[in-house]
Design a protein around this motif. Sequence first.
Motif, PDB file in Angstrom:
ATOM      1  N   ASN A  31       0.835  -1.196   0.000  1.00  0.00           N
ATOM      2  CA  ASN A  31       0.000   0.000   0.000  1.00  0.00           C
ATOM      3  C   ASN A  31       0.878   1.258   0.000  1.00  0.00           C
ATOM      4  O   ASN A  31       0.631   2.207  -0.746  1.00  0.00           O
ATOM      5  N   ASP A  34       2.499   1.991  -3.433  1.00  0.00           N
ATOM      6  CA  ASP A  34       1.425   2.432  -4.322  1.00  0.00           C
ATOM      7  C   ASP A  34       1.182   3.929  -4.112  1.00  0.00           C
ATOM      8  O   ASP A  34       1.129   4.722  -5.069  1.00  0.00           O
ATOM      9  N   GLN A 113      -3.746   0.129   6.492  1.00  0.00           N
ATOM     10  CA  GLN A 113      -4.089   0.488   5.115  1.00  0.00           C
ATOM     11  C   GLN A 113      -4.808   1.821   5.060  1.00  0.00           C
ATOM     12  O   GLN A 113      -5.606   2.137   5.933  1.00  0.00           O
ATOM     13  N   THR A 115      -7.413   4.525   2.997  1.00  0.00           N
ATOM     14  CA  THR A 115      -8.666   4.397   2.258  1.00  0.00           C
ATOM     15  C   THR A 115      -8.436   4.336   0.748  1.00  0.00           C
ATOM     16  O   THR A 115      -7.428   4.846   0.247  1.00  0.00           O
ATOM     17  N   ARG A 116      -9.364   3.727   0.042  1.00  0.00           N
ATOM     18  CA  ARG A 116      -9.334   3.758  -1.426  1.00  0.00           C
ATOM     19  C   ARG A 116     -10.341   4.769  -1.982  1.00  0.00           C
ATOM     20  O   ARG A 116     -10.723   4.676  -3.152  1.00  0.00           O
ATOM     21  N   TYR A 118     -11.794   7.566  -3.983  1.00  0.00           N
ATOM     22  CA  TYR A 118     -11.277   8.055  -5.271  1.00  0.00           C
ATOM     23  C   TYR A 118     -10.548   9.382  -5.114  1.00  0.00           C
ATOM     24  O   TYR A 118      -9.554   9.656  -5.791  1.00  0.00           O
ATOM     25  N   TYR A 121      -7.069   9.424  -3.665  1.00  0.00           N
ATOM     26  CA  TYR A 121      -6.089   8.982  -4.664  1.00  0.00           C
ATOM     27  C   TYR A 121      -5.870  10.004  -5.788  1.00  0.00           C
ATOM     28  O   TYR A 121      -4.901   9.883  -6.524  1.00  0.00           O
ATOM     29  N   PRO A 160     -10.393   0.211   4.285  1.00  0.00           N
ATOM     30  CA  PRO A 160     -10.543  -0.827   3.260  1.00  0.00           C
ATOM     31  C   PRO A 160     -10.316  -2.263   3.722  1.00  0.00           C
ATOM     32  O   PRO A 160     -10.598  -3.196   2.986  1.00  0.00           O
TER      33      PRO A 160
ATOM     34  N   GLN B  41      -2.402  -4.018  -9.544  1.00  0.00           N
ATOM     35  CA  GLN B  41      -3.788  -4.355  -9.865  1.00  0.00           C
ATOM     36  C   GLN B  41      -3.916  -5.361 -11.007  1.00  0.00           C
ATOM     37  O   GLN B  41      -4.954  -5.991 -11.160  1.00  0.00           O
TER      38      GLN B  41
END
Lengths: 327, 165
Positions: A31, A34, A113, A115-116, A118, A121, A160, B41
Motif C-alpha cells: 500500500n 502504491d 491500510q 482508504t481507497r 477516489y 487517490y 478498506p 492491480q
Amino acid sequence: MKTFDYAKADSPEAAVAAVGTGTKFIAGGTNLLDLMKLQIETPDKLVDISRLDLAQIEEREDGGLTIGALVPNSDLAADPRVVEHYAVLSRALLAGASGQLRNKASTGGNLLQRTRCYYFYDTAMPCNKREPGTGCSAIGGFNRILAVLGTSEQCIATHPSDMAVAMRALDATIVTLKADGDRRRISIHEFYRLPGDTPEIETVLEPGELITHVELPAPPKGNQIYRKVRDRASYAFALVSVAGVLSVEDGKIASASFAFGGLGPMPWRDAAVEAALVGKAPSDAVFEAAATALLADAKGYGSNDFKIPLARRVLIACLRDLTGAAS
Amino acid sequence: MHFTINGQSHEVEPDIRTSLLDLLREHVGLTGSKKGCDHGQCGACTVLINGRRVNSCLTLAVMHQDDDITTIEGLGTPDNLSPMQAAFVKHDGYQCGYCTPGQICSAMGMLDEVKKGWGSHVSKDLTNPELTDEEISERMSGNICRCSAYPNIVDAIREVAGADA
C-alpha cells in the motif's frame, strides 16, 4: 516518486531508534509504495522492518494467539490454528486482495491500510485526509464506495481492510513499541479514530510507534462467518462486509460479536447490535432489530444510499446462517 | 547492491526508488516481466521471490538483496519450455501475450500454495481444498487478461496441476 533515505533495521528497538521526521516503516510495502508512486505519501525516510524477527504465530498459555506484525496475510489465513479456531479471520483475509498481494502484505500493514476513496487517490482534487483543510470532494461527488456510519463533514472515507474487520469481531489487541522504548497494548476497539475534524489522523499510534504483534484472545464460542459483498466476485474492496461470531445455548443467543467493513471510517462495531441479540431466541424480528440498531445513525450521501438497505440484508442473512434459522 | 536472479548473481547500483520490476527490466535486461498498471492491480509483473508469487512493481529492489528471484526467463527458454509454458502454448492461453509471463509465474506460485494445502475464498473446506476450475479462477484473480483468454488459461493450469497430482 520523491526520493528518500533508506535504512534497514535489524531489531524492533533499532527500527524505532532510526525514526526521524517524515519517517515511515516499510514491511510488505504493497500500500505504501502504491501511494508513494502517486506522491500521496512522500516520506523523507523509510525504515525497512521486513527482516525483523516478527513473522511467527505463537500460542499463549491463555489459549490465545500472538501474531507477529510481519506474518504475511497468506500465512495467517492458512495457519491451521487460525483456520480451526478463528475461521472468520481466515475467511476475511482470503476475501481480500489477490494471492500475490496476500503473500507480501503484512499483518501490521494491513491494519494501517489507507482508504481507497477516489478523491484521496486523485491529487488534482481537494481531500481533507490527504491535504487537511482543502475540503472533501466525496461529499457531493462520486461516493458509491464510501461510508454511511461515523462520517464527518470533513471526510466520508471507508477503511478498506477485511482482516481488521475480523480482528475487531475477535477483540484483538495491538502490541506496539514506542520510540522511547516503551511497549503498550491497545485494544483494537481503541486503535482507530473517527475522522472528525482531523481525518488525516486515523489511529492512536504516536509518531515512530511500531506495531510488533497482534494478540487474539482464546477462541470464541459458537459459529463464525465472514460475508463480503462487492462489485465483482474476487479481488475487490467490500461494499459491505460482516464478520460475525455467535453462540446459541438453550435456544437463546448466548453471545454475539459483529464487526462491519465498507460502512465506516474504521472497522465498525456497535454494542447496540449485540445488545439486540444476546438473550433472545433467534428470529427474523430479533435480526431486524439488530440491523435497525446498527443503522440507526446511518447517513447516505447519494450514490452510497444503497449501502444502508444492503447492510441490513447482509447482516440478517449472516444471522440466519449463524443461528441455523431458516428465512 | 547484489541480487540473485534466476540463479545468477548481479551487481547493480539502481536508484533507491527502483522497484524490483524496474530493476529486472531496466537494469538487468530481463524484460519478460511486464509493466501493466504499476500499482499491483493487473499482475503482469508477477515474479517468484523465494518461490512465492508477488507483484514486482509493488516492492523495492533494495529490499530483496538476500532473496532468490525467479522470473519467466528462469522457468524455461524458447527451446526448452517449462511444462506450464508448454501448456499455455498448447491451450492458446493468451492472445496478445502481454500478461502471459505474469500469468505463468503466478500459476507456478499458486500451484505451490495448493500443494501446501492453502484454502481460498471459494473453498468450502479451508483444509486441503480440491483444485476445481472455480478454485483456479479465484486463485488467479490477481492476474488480469485484457484479451480475456481466461478459459484457455484455466485449461492450461488444470492440465499442469493434474500432471503434478
